[in-house]
Enzyme design. Structure first.
Site, PDB file in Angstrom:
ATOM      1  CE  LYS A   1      -3.039   2.676   3.068  1.00 49.79           C
ATOM      2  NZ  LYS A   1      -3.656   2.745   4.422  1.00 49.79           N
TER       3      LYS A   1
ATOM      4  CG  ASP B   1      -9.337   8.028   6.938  1.00 45.97           C
ATOM      5  OD1 ASP B   1      -8.300   8.034   6.236  1.00 45.97           O
ATOM      6  OD2 ASP B   1      -9.311   8.069   8.182  1.00 45.97           O
TER       7      ASP B   1
ATOM      8  CE  LYS C   1      -5.943   9.393   7.836  1.00 44.32           C
ATOM      9  NZ  LYS C   1      -6.404   8.283   8.679  1.00 44.32           N
TER      10      LYS C   1
ATOM     11  CD  GLU D   1      -6.524   5.666   2.515  1.00 42.23           C
ATOM     12  OE1 GLU D   1      -5.399   5.278   2.852  1.00 42.23           O
ATOM     13  OE2 GLU D   1      -7.414   5.992   3.337  1.00 42.23           O
TER      14      GLU D   1
ATOM     15  CG  ASP E   1      -1.754   5.448   5.027  1.00 41.81           C
ATOM     16  OD1 ASP E   1      -1.683   4.421   5.722  1.00 41.81           O
ATOM     17  OD2 ASP E   1      -2.795   5.797   4.441  1.00 41.81           O
TER      18      ASP E   1
ATOM     19  NE  ARG F   1     -10.713  -0.690   4.092  1.00 47.01           N
ATOM     20  CZ  ARG F   1     -11.205  -0.814   5.323  1.00 47.01           C
ATOM     21  NH1 ARG F   1     -12.381  -1.389   5.504  1.00 47.01           N
ATOM     22  NH2 ARG F   1     -10.535  -0.375   6.361  1.00 47.01           N
TER      23      ARG F   1
ATOM     24  CG  ASP G   1      -5.096   8.530   4.489  1.00 50.37           C
ATOM     25  OD1 ASP G   1      -5.972   9.128   3.830  1.00 50.37           O
ATOM     26  OD2 ASP G   1      -5.352   7.605   5.279  1.00 50.37           O
TER      27      ASP G   1
END
Length: 507
Positions: free
Chosen positions: A269, A351, A281, A353, A292, A355, A274
């Site tokens: 990933k 959020d 967030k 995201e 991230d 996956r 993010d």
């Protein structure tokens, strides 16, 4: 850093500093005993008089040792012999190298090969030593106008009492050096700020690895136009609100004699920053969302280790990279997107995201007819609540693969914990408007995230590593950890060893 192996009389070793581990019981290990005899019982007297307490991690520098060729002697406490294990040896090694890097030394000799660690051989101890040295010298000072002086230590010799263990120690040191370099590379990528480390930056890093590999690594970069043609709309949906274009990065390493041998696939990933997107967030600690992409960083680090070790297997490394930002074009809660697999997803929370980029990468992996697929992601805060910052969460649709990863984690001391992936949890992803939703509510958040990914993995053995709790540290020691490069590299080395043990190889 270099890690030569020595099998000479320790009293005659010429070095700037000779490091000797000691137990609290005063029963000296072979190297320490020889040094004690040559120095008129210097070590024994220090322990007997209480001048050195051999508690775990205690370090004492002796600037002059009579009768020894070494300029300095350093004693390191191992604690009690009965409690000596992998964790205590690693603690002693970390204390050793943290002390050594503060000294004006270019080289040192260490004698940890004598330390009796249950079920661990010379190979393992040499590897642990090399990795600890690499950890200690790592610095991230690229953006300091006046960086602190870098450690001078560049050569650590491993002193071995038993000459029969020299070859195993050399092998372990070679692995430890490669893994240490891979971990440092992953840490640096993770520590870079989001305005530098973008999807295009990661793509350029892959191309640099390919150019430097002398043909061992083939690199392909899919830009947004190629992803659109491919149908990877889920990955594209995550980066839609950003000025930074998304990328799917593919690195192919062919080490097996047979080009058609099924590869092992790693998927990282790579969300380079993010914000949460429209589901923004909170501002506190949002700077840490540059981490991230640590799943992607671990894939890059593992590729670097592989290129150094050159195992005889085929590996495909895929990084799904995007920046998750809010703007007028960004995906909104309630939007429905179509994945590369053809399944539709209702995005209830932008959020969640990670996956969404991973599911398209998992589908893309099908074209390689892989022997196994492992994805690595800072996926859920729920994993941190469940496991804290010590163990990586492991989910899998194949028990044999899960056990292989758990074993690799134990060997590398980069441990994971097997979590459930039962069908009972799948219903939490039900959607009234699409094939599935991208979140399943607060209960079992890390499990439902893995359940989402599992919908895209029916054609191969697959495992998911949730590293949200292990990829970086917060607070004063803020920084990327480089995990799980050690686990992943060991897993791939184990697959090579497994091939060597097949009946065809034995014949």
């Amino acid at each position: 850093m270099e890690f030569p192996v020595l099998t000479v009389n320790p009293a005659k070793v010429e070095t700037a500093c000779l490091v000797v581990p000691v137990f609290t019981d005063g029963d000296l290990l072979p190297v320490a005993a020889k040094l004690d005899d040559a120095s008129e019982r210097l070590i024994g007297q220090l322990i007997e008089r209480g001048d050195f307490a051999a508690g775990l991690g205690n370090v004492q520098l002796i600037p002059f040792a009579p009768g020894l060729a070494a300029e300095r002697l350093m004693l390191v406490g191992l604690g009690t012999r009965a409690k000596c294990n992998e964790a205590s040896l690693r603690s002693a090694l970390d204390a050793t190298f943290q002390a050594l890097v503060k000294l004006p030394l270019d080289e040192a000799v260490v004698a940890f090969g004598d330390v009796p660690v249950p079920d661990r051989d010379a190979d393992w101890k040499a590897r642990a030593t090399a990795e600890a040295a690499q950890r200690a010298i790592y610095r991230f000072s690229e953006f300091k106008s006046e960086p602190a002086p870098a450690p001078r230590l560049s050569r650590v010799s491993l002193l071995i009492s038993d000459t029969a263990e020299a070859a195993a120690s050399e092998h372990g040191a070679r692995i430890g050096r490669a893994v240490g370099d891979g971990v440092s590379y992953a840490r640096t990528l993770g520590n870079l700020p989001g305005n530098v480390c973008t999807p295009r930056y990661l793509a350029a890093q892959a191309e640099q690895l390919g150019h430097a590999s002398a043909g061992a690594l083939d690199v392909e970069i899919l830009d947004e136009q190629a992803l659109e043609v491919l149908g990877a709309h889920s990955l594209l949906s995550v980066g839609r609100g950003s000025e930074e274009p998304s990328r799917l990065i593919v690195m192919r390493y062919q080490g097996a004699d047979d080009a058609e041998e099924a590869p092992h696939v790693l998927i990282g990933k790579g969300i380079t920053f993010d914000t949460g997107g429209i589901s923004l967030k909170p501002g506190a600690d949002m700077d840490e969302m540059k981490f991230d992409m640590c799943g992607a960083a671990s894939v890059f680090g593992t590729v670097k280790s592989l290129l150094a070790l050159k195992p005889r297997i085929n590996v495909v490394a895929i990084v799904a990279s995007a920046e998750n930002m809010p703007d007028g074009r960004a995906t909104k809660p309630g939007d429905i997107i179509k994945t590369l697999k053809g399944l539709t997803v209702e995005v209830l929370n932008t959020d969640a995201e990670g996956r969404l980029v991973l599911c398209d990468a998992l589908t893309y992996a099908e074209r390689y007819q892989p022997a196994s697929v492992v994805d690595i992601a800072t996926l859920t805060g729920a994993a941190v609540i469940a496991l804290g910052h010590h163990a990586t969460g492991l989910f899998s649709n194949d028990d044999d693969l899960a056990l292989d990863l758990l074993d690799a984690g134990e060997t590398a001391w980069d441990r994971a914990w097997h979590m459930p992936l039962w069908d009972d949890y799948q219903s939490q992803l039900d959607s009234n408007f699409a094939d599935l939703a991208n979140i399943g509510g607060r209960p079992a958040g890390s499990i439902t995230a893995a359940c989402f990914l599992s919908r895209f993995t029916q054609t191969y053995p697959w495992a998911h590593l949730d590293i949200a709790g292990t990829a970086w540290a917060s607070g004063k020691q803020k920084g990327a950890s480089g995990r799980p490069v050690g686990l992943l590299t060991q897993y791939l080395l184990d697959r090579e060893a497994e091939l060597d043990e097949t009946p065809e190889k034995a014949e």
